[in-house]
Write a protein that holds these residues in place. Structure first.
Motif, mmCIF file in Angstrom:
data_model
loop_
_atom_site.group_PDB
_atom_site.id
_atom_site.type_symbol
_atom_site.label_atom_id
_atom_site.label_comp_id
_atom_site.label_asym_id
_atom_site.label_seq_id
_atom_site.Cartn_x
_atom_site.Cartn_y
_atom_site.Cartn_z
ATOM 1 N N TYR A 31 40.228 24.084 36.543
ATOM 2 C CA TYR A 31 39.652 25.267 37.158
ATOM 3 C C TYR A 31 38.335 25.593 36.477
ATOM 4 C CZ TYR A 31 44.004 25.932 39.584
ATOM 5 O OH TYR A 31 45.076 25.745 40.407
ATOM 6 N N MET A 32 37.406 26.135 37.244
ATOM 7 C CA MET A 32 36.102 26.500 36.712
ATOM 8 C C MET A 32 36.272 27.515 35.584
ATOM 9 S SD MET A 32 32.898 28.251 38.700
ATOM 10 C CE MET A 32 32.583 26.843 39.725
ATOM 11 N N ASP A 33 35.532 27.302 34.531
ATOM 12 C CA ASP A 33 35.563 28.215 33.386
ATOM 13 C C ASP A 33 34.965 29.563 33.805
ATOM 14 O OD1 ASP A 33 35.212 29.586 31.004
ATOM 15 O OD2 ASP A 33 34.468 27.838 29.923
ATOM 16 N N PRO A 34 35.693 30.662 33.624
ATOM 17 C CA PRO A 34 35.165 31.982 34.015
ATOM 18 C C PRO A 34 33.834 32.331 33.354
ATOM 19 C CG PRO A 34 37.494 32.138 33.497
ATOM 20 C CD PRO A 34 37.056 30.751 33.123
ATOM 21 N N ASP A 35 33.574 31.776 32.172
ATOM 22 C CA ASP A 35 32.292 32.042 31.504
ATOM 23 C C ASP A 35 31.110 31.544 32.337
ATOM 24 O OD1 ASP A 35 33.493 33.290 29.375
ATOM 25 O OD2 ASP A 35 33.519 31.494 28.109
ATOM 26 N N ILE A 36 31.288 30.436 33.029
ATOM 27 C CA ILE A 36 30.226 29.906 33.893
ATOM 28 C C ILE A 36 29.931 30.893 35.016
ATOM 29 C CG2 ILE A 36 29.658 28.088 35.545
ATOM 30 C CD1 ILE A 36 31.265 26.176 33.769
ATOM 31 N N ILE A 37 30.977 31.440 35.596
ATOM 32 C CA ILE A 37 30.812 32.402 36.685
ATOM 33 C C ILE A 37 30.071 33.643 36.177
ATOM 34 C CG2 ILE A 37 32.040 33.919 38.283
ATOM 35 C CD1 ILE A 37 34.251 31.729 38.332
ATOM 36 N N HIS A 38 30.485 34.153 35.023
ATOM 37 C CA HIS A 38 29.845 35.354 34.475
ATOM 38 C C HIS A 38 28.374 35.098 34.148
ATOM 39 C CE1 HIS A 38 33.475 37.695 34.431
ATOM 40 N NE2 HIS A 38 34.113 36.731 33.794
ATOM 41 N N LYS A 39 28.063 33.931 33.585
ATOM 42 C CA LYS A 39 26.672 33.601 33.261
ATOM 43 C C LYS A 39 25.827 33.501 34.524
ATOM 44 C CE LYS A 39 27.585 31.259 28.911
ATOM 45 N NZ LYS A 39 27.622 29.973 28.204
ATOM 46 N N ALA A 40 26.373 32.879 35.555
ATOM 47 C CA ALA A 40 25.631 32.740 36.814
ATOM 48 C C ALA A 40 25.393 34.113 37.443
ATOM 49 C CB ALA A 40 26.378 31.838 37.781
ATOM 50 N N LEU A 41 26.411 34.949 37.478
ATOM 51 C CA LEU A 41 26.251 36.285 38.066
ATOM 52 C C LEU A 41 25.288 37.144 37.259
ATOM 53 C CD1 LEU A 41 29.877 37.075 39.246
ATOM 54 C CD2 LEU A 41 27.896 36.490 40.660
ATOM 55 N N ASP A 42 25.299 37.006 35.945
ATOM 56 C CA ASP A 42 24.336 37.730 35.119
ATOM 57 C C ASP A 42 22.909 37.300 35.456
ATOM 58 O OD1 ASP A 42 26.300 39.143 33.848
ATOM 59 O OD2 ASP A 42 26.293 37.908 32.020
#
Length: 68
Positions: A31-42
């Motif tokens: 599963y995609m690492d949630p940190d990647i999602i947070h960095k992209a959204l930031d």
């Protein structure tokens, strides 16, 4: 370049294995690492051009804890 949206592929895992699907659905359960999602959204937080988000990939509800 102005990005107007992003497609998330949180997992390739799926329980169906459709003939038309081009994802490797039977591999390891990753599963995609949630940190990647947070960095992209930031990174998109400062833009006024982000209009859409799309979920793609495998069956994202196979592991709801990872999804949310």
């Amino acid at each position: 370049m102005k990005l107007t949206g992003i497609t998330w592929i949180p997992t390739y895992n799926c329980n169906i294995d459709c003939d038309h699907c081009f994802f490797d659905t039977l591999g390891k359960q990753k599963y995609m690492d949630p940190d990647i999602i947070h960095k992209a959204l930031d990174g998109f937080a400062h833009t006024k051009y982000m209009f859409w988000q799309h979920l793609s990939g495998g069956e994202i509800f196979l592991n709801e804890k990872k999804l949310f």
